[in-house]
Design a protein around this motif. Structure first.
Motif, PDB file in Angstrom:
ATOM      1  N   CYS A  30       7.030  -4.064  -2.137  1.00  0.00           N
ATOM      2  CA  CYS A  30       5.597  -4.558  -2.275  1.00  0.00           C
ATOM      3  C   CYS A  30       5.002  -4.759  -3.747  1.00  0.00           C
ATOM      4  CB  CYS A  30       4.874  -3.548  -1.350  1.00  0.00           C
ATOM      5  SG  CYS A  30       4.993  -3.534   0.287  1.00  0.00           S
ATOM      6  N   HIS A  48       5.349  -2.652  -6.581  1.00  0.00           N
ATOM      7  CA  HIS A  48       4.938  -1.540  -7.296  1.00  0.00           C
ATOM      8  C   HIS A  48       6.098  -0.892  -7.699  1.00  0.00           C
ATOM      9  CE1 HIS A  48       0.943  -2.323  -5.286  1.00  0.00           C
ATOM     10  NE2 HIS A  48       1.541  -2.260  -3.981  1.00  0.00           N
ATOM     11  N   ARG A  96      -6.309   0.124  -4.802  1.00  0.00           N
ATOM     12  CA  ARG A  96      -5.061  -0.759  -4.392  1.00  0.00           C
ATOM     13  C   ARG A  96      -5.624  -1.631  -3.231  1.00  0.00           C
ATOM     14  NH1 ARG A  96      -5.782   3.783  -1.283  1.00  0.00           N
ATOM     15  NH2 ARG A  96      -5.179   3.782   0.788  1.00  0.00           N
ATOM     16  N   ASP A  97      -4.698  -2.506  -2.777  1.00  0.00           N
ATOM     17  CA  ASP A  97      -4.797  -3.346  -1.734  1.00  0.00           C
ATOM     18  C   ASP A  97      -4.199  -2.663  -0.464  1.00  0.00           C
ATOM     19  OD1 ASP A  97      -5.004  -5.260   0.222  1.00  0.00           O
ATOM     20  OD2 ASP A  97      -3.235  -6.704  -0.731  1.00  0.00           O
ATOM     21  N   ARG A 156      -4.295  -3.279   2.600  1.00  0.00           N
ATOM     22  CA  ARG A 156      -3.874  -4.065   3.382  1.00  0.00           C
ATOM     23  C   ARG A 156      -2.186  -3.671   3.447  1.00  0.00           C
ATOM     24  NH1 ARG A 156      -6.254  -9.700   2.092  1.00  0.00           N
ATOM     25  NH2 ARG A 156      -5.990  -8.792  -0.156  1.00  0.00           N
ATOM     26  N   GLN A 157      -1.626  -3.325   2.526  1.00  0.00           N
ATOM     27  CA  GLN A 157      -0.412  -3.170   2.037  1.00  0.00           C
ATOM     28  C   GLN A 157       0.127  -1.939   2.736  1.00  0.00           C
ATOM     29  OE1 GLN A 157       0.776  -3.352  -2.087  1.00  0.00           O
ATOM     30  NE2 GLN A 157       1.570  -5.571  -1.657  1.00  0.00           N
ATOM     31  N   ASP A 158      -1.000  -1.033   2.852  1.00  0.00           N
ATOM     32  CA  ASP A 158      -0.271   0.464   3.577  1.00  0.00           C
ATOM     33  C   ASP A 158       0.341   0.510   4.649  1.00  0.00           C
ATOM     34  OD1 ASP A 158      -1.994   1.161   1.412  1.00  0.00           O
ATOM     35  OD2 ASP A 158      -3.266   2.339   2.442  1.00  0.00           O
ATOM     36  N   VAL A 169       2.302  -1.946   5.679  1.00  0.00           N
ATOM     37  CA  VAL A 169       3.649  -2.691   5.358  1.00  0.00           C
ATOM     38  C   VAL A 169       4.619  -1.640   4.547  1.00  0.00           C
ATOM     39  CG1 VAL A 169       4.869  -4.302   4.151  1.00  0.00           C
ATOM     40  CG2 VAL A 169       2.760  -4.784   5.163  1.00  0.00           C
ATOM     41  N   LEU A 170       3.976  -0.836   3.787  1.00  0.00           N
ATOM     42  CA  LEU A 170       4.811   0.339   2.967  1.00  0.00           C
ATOM     43  C   LEU A 170       5.142   1.361   3.887  1.00  0.00           C
ATOM     44  CD1 LEU A 170       2.282   0.730  -0.094  1.00  0.00           C
ATOM     45  CD2 LEU A 170       4.612   0.232  -0.235  1.00  0.00           C
ATOM     46  N   THR A 223       8.178  -0.182   6.274  1.00  0.00           N
ATOM     47  CA  THR A 223       9.339  -0.393   5.350  1.00  0.00           C
ATOM     48  C   THR A 223       9.876   0.859   5.004  1.00  0.00           C
ATOM     49  OG1 THR A 223       8.189  -2.382   4.301  1.00  0.00           O
ATOM     50  CG2 THR A 223      10.134  -1.445   3.334  1.00  0.00           C
TER      51      THR A 223
END
Length: 223
Positions: A33, A35, A62-63, A65-67, A69-70, A73
């Motif tokens: 992502c 980072h 942070r964004d 919206r990535q949480d 996805v993280l 993943t």
């Protein structure tokens, strides 16, 4: 809550050797992502709830919206290790030794239900286990005490007659919020000094070391 005496066990990094696998999977998910977080920082975050790790490592700006996805993943990467998970030394024997002494044995895990099923198969100790929690049983994750409260409720263990065994400072913090003494294990990669500094009442190397000293340990002194 009940009036039984018992031991609540964290599972990841305490009974099953997963801490560094989770570290690598979170590190890889973060990299995917965009980072670049040092692995040592990731390792120190492992043990708190997975829903908290992105914010802990990346900060409030942070964004968000990535949480998701993280987390997804990380979950997908970690699933690739399921068939290679191994017990930490003495883990199964410790659970049975506690049960044989009349202690209620509870897995106070924050893993999701699918991961908990995998961990229980690796442990192969269901005959010693009275109850087990998963992330679905807690509204808030560690260091919040919700998962321990769920473990107490499911097992009927009196919090005044309980000990929690964990491997991270987040475990110690969660137990402390309920005034439950926490016995720390360094097999998850957190040092004796860190665990004791966070409030652990005793620290051992791994389940085998705790088992060898069981009668004199906080577990053996439960009344």
């Amino acid at each position: 809550m009940g009036d039984r005496r018992g031991v609540l066990f964290d599972v990841d990094g305490t009974l099953v050797d997963t801490t560094y696998l989770h570290t690598v999977c979170w590190w890889s998910a973060l990299r995917e992502c965009g980072h670049d977080v040092p692995m040592a920082a990731v390792h120190r975050a492992v043990g708190m709830g997975g829903d908290r790790i992105p914010g802990h490592l990346l900060g409030e700006d942070r964004d968000v919206r990535q949480d998701d996805v993280l987390r997804e993943t990380h979950r997908a990467l970690y699933a690739g290790y399921h068939d290679r998970l191994r017990l930490l030394p003495g883990a199964r024997e410790l659970l049975f030794a506690c049960a044989e002494r009349g202690l209620v044995v509870v897995l106070a895990s924050s893993a999701d239900e699918a991961e908990l099923d995998v961990l229980r198969k690796v442990l192969d100790a269901d005959d010693a286990i009275t109850a087990a929690t998963s992330s679905a049983d807690a509204d808030s994750s560690k260091p919040a005490p919700d998962i321990l409260e769920a473990a107490l409720a499911q097992s009927g263990v009196d919090p005044a007659r309980a000990v929690f065994v964990g491997d991270s400072v987040w475990d110690v913090a969660a137990a402390g919020r309920l005034d439950i003494p926490c016995t720390g294990l360094t097999c998850g990669g957190t040092s004796k000094g860190e665990l004791a500094g966070a409030g652990a009442v005793a620290v051992y190397e791994d389940p085998a070391s705790l088992l060898a000293a069981l009668d004199e340990s906080p577990l053996g002194l439960l009344r």
